[in-house]
Design a protein around this motif. Structure first.
Motif, short mmCIF file in Angstrom:
data_model
loop_
_atom_site.label_atom_id
_atom_site.label_comp_id
_atom_site.label_asym_id
_atom_site.label_seq_id
_atom_site.Cartn_x
_atom_site.Cartn_y
_atom_site.Cartn_z
N ASP A 127 47.16 23.03 37.21
CA ASP A 127 46.44 24.06 36.53
C ASP A 127 45.32 24.08 36.95
N ILE A 128 44.54 25.26 37.22
CA ILE A 128 43.18 25.25 37.80
C ILE A 128 42.39 25.36 36.63
N ILE A 129 41.24 24.57 36.76
CA ILE A 129 40.40 24.44 35.80
C ILE A 129 39.43 25.60 35.34
N VAL A 130 38.97 26.24 36.33
CA VAL A 130 38.14 27.44 36.11
C VAL A 130 38.52 28.66 36.98
N ASN A 131 38.74 29.63 36.46
CA ASN A 131 39.31 31.01 37.30
C ASN A 131 37.99 31.72 37.36
N LEU A 132 37.59 31.91 38.51
CA LEU A 132 36.29 32.92 38.75
C LEU A 132 36.70 34.33 39.23
N ASN A 133 38.06 34.70 39.37
CA ASN A 133 38.01 36.27 39.66
C ASN A 133 37.57 37.05 38.73
N PRO A 134 37.58 36.92 37.51
CA PRO A 134 36.75 38.08 36.70
C PRO A 134 35.25 37.90 36.62
N ILE A 135 34.79 36.80 36.89
CA ILE A 135 33.28 36.27 36.77
C ILE A 135 32.69 36.89 38.07
N PHE A 136 33.57 36.61 39.46
CA PHE A 136 32.70 36.98 40.65
C PHE A 136 32.88 38.43 40.78
N SER A 137 33.97 39.25 40.12
CA SER A 137 34.23 40.49 40.30
C SER A 137 33.47 41.56 39.40
N SER A 138 32.70 40.65 38.50
CA SER A 138 31.82 41.65 37.47
C SER A 138 30.19 41.36 38.14
N ILE A 139 30.02 40.55 39.00
CA ILE A 139 28.49 40.59 39.62
C ILE A 139 28.36 41.71 40.53
N PRO A 140 27.23 42.17 40.12
CA PRO A 140 26.79 43.50 41.22
C PRO A 140 26.67 43.11 42.42
N PHE A 141 27.06 43.82 43.49
CA PHE A 141 27.02 43.54 44.93
C PHE A 141 27.67 42.22 45.38
N ASN A 142 28.22 41.54 44.49
CA ASN A 142 28.77 40.29 44.93
C ASN A 142 30.11 40.71 45.95
N ASP A 143 30.65 41.95 45.73
CA ASP A 143 31.63 42.23 46.84
C ASP A 143 31.67 42.28 48.20
N GLY A 144 30.24 42.47 48.44
CA GLY A 144 29.66 42.51 49.87
C GLY A 144 29.91 44.10 50.29
N SER A 145 29.91 45.14 49.42
CA SER A 145 29.95 46.43 49.89
C SER A 145 29.14 47.01 50.66
N PHE A 146 27.80 46.52 50.78
CA PHE A 146 26.68 46.98 51.63
C PHE A 146 26.93 46.67 53.21
N ALA A 147 28.17 45.51 53.22
CA ALA A 147 28.46 45.25 54.67
C ALA A 147 29.52 46.22 55.11
N ARG A 148 29.90 47.32 54.40
CA ARG A 148 31.05 48.30 54.56
C ARG A 148 30.37 49.78 54.53
N VAL A 149 29.08 49.63 54.46
CA VAL A 149 28.35 51.12 54.39
C VAL A 149 28.77 51.86 55.76
N TYR A 150 29.00 51.18 56.90
CA TYR A 150 29.52 52.00 57.83
C TYR A 150 30.82 51.27 58.34
N LYS A 151 31.81 51.85 58.76
CA LYS A 151 33.08 51.29 59.12
C LYS A 151 33.75 52.36 60.38
N SER A 152 34.14 51.44 61.31
CA SER A 152 35.08 52.25 62.46
C SER A 152 36.12 51.35 62.81
#
Length: 328
Positions: free
Chosen positions: A113-138
């Protein structure tokens, strides 16, 4: 007269052999580098051989040609080769069986049993998904970052170790090893046993950036253990230690490779931004801890190393006048 001529020929031959041996001792790294370069050029035209293998051989050749100014000349060759052989047997054993051990830990972790589930917390933080690193993709960038990510967990450490072995620097070999998996696995495991956090693409319902074609059950297990990012902690530790090297070419290329691995974790939607920051902090702590360990154990190994390992090194004892007068 004939004996005199034979003696001169013998002396000349002996002199030439000694000179060749001296050249070999001074420039052995060139022969090793040429060997790797020849192998890399030999397999380069074959499409059946992976590009990763080709790049690996080119990088091995490169590090061979960057060692000249860093070679230790105060080390006895035979003792170093014996220690180096034992050392790399240990490294290869870890490399062979480490993933099996890691898999057992994952299976054990999934059952707990995991003590702390960070999935919902981390997904709700702005820019935490690193989307700025994927502005340009090829396609080219995706191919490149997949390659560096897939080789970024072990290869940076092995390259650093190979170069340290070429310059016959046992202390650097130990420092790179301690700063990598040896210490980090113990420091990072409590986080993985406490926090449940999965890869960005899995949590957000995006396609797998690595295109691993995982089943839903396999993906649930493979995407565990994101906080902190161990790809980041390993590569950033190697980067910090590489900054201490003198050769600028090695520092630039090796440093670029290490930082590319870290960036790839954002580009491929593997790790969250906070994972990266935590991994960098862990790397810094691990490097400082390895410095501390080597500094504290130096006294224990100094005497035997001076006798068996170093050339013509004798301990120097300096009397402290002030301490002496205080005692008396």
């Amino acid at each position: 007269m004939q004996k005199l001529v034979e003696k001169k020929i013998w002396r000349r031959a002996k002199y030439i052999c000694l000179e060749l041996l001296e050249l070999l001792k001074r420039y052995y790294f060139v022969l090793i580098g040429l060997f790797f370069l020849h192998r890399a050029l030999h397999i380069a035209p074959y499409s059946s051989i992976s590009l990763t293998s080709k790049i690996y051989l080119f990088m091995l050749a490169l590090i061979c040609f960057t060692v000249y100014k860093d070679i230790r000349h105060d080390v006895k060759l035979i003792p170093f080769l014996l220690i180096c052989t034992v050392f790399f047997l240990f490294i290869f054993y870890i490399n062979k069986h480490g993933y099996g051990f890691w898999g057992k830990m994952l299976r054990w972790q999934i059952k707990k049993d995991i003590i702390v589930n960070l999935n919902p917390i981390f997904s709700s933080i702005p820019f935490n998904d690193g989307s700025f690193a994927r502005v340009y993709k090829s396609e080219t960038l995706t191919w490149f970052f997949r390659m560096v990510y897939n080789n970024g967990f072990v290869l940076p450490v092995l390259l650093a170790l190979y170069r340290s072995a070429l310059i016959m620097d046992l202390k650097k070999m130990l420092r790179y090893t301690l700063s990598a998996h040896v210490l980090q696995i113990f420091l990072i495991t409590p986080f993985y046993l406490t926090f449940h956090l999965q890869e960005v693409w899995y949590v957000l319902g995006q396609p797998d950036g690595l295109a691993r074609h995982l089943s839903s059950k396999a993906a649930a297990g493979i995407t565990l253990n994101c906080f902190p990012s161990m790809h980041t902690s390993i590569c950033f530790a190697m980067f910090l230690l590489a900054l201490r090297e003198r050769n600028k070419i090695f520092k630039f290329i090796f440093g670029f490779f290490c930082l590319s691995v870290i960036y790839s974790t954002l580009y491929l939607e593997i790790h969250w931004v906070i994972d990266i920051i935590a991994g960098m902090i862990l790397a810094y702590v691990t490097v400082k801890l390895s410095d501390f360990i080597l500094d504290k154990t130096k006294i224990l190994f100094e005497k035997p190393l001076n006798i068996f390992y170093y050339k013509n090194r004798k301990p120097i004892y300096v009397n402290n006048y002030y301490l002496y007068t205080m005692k008396n």
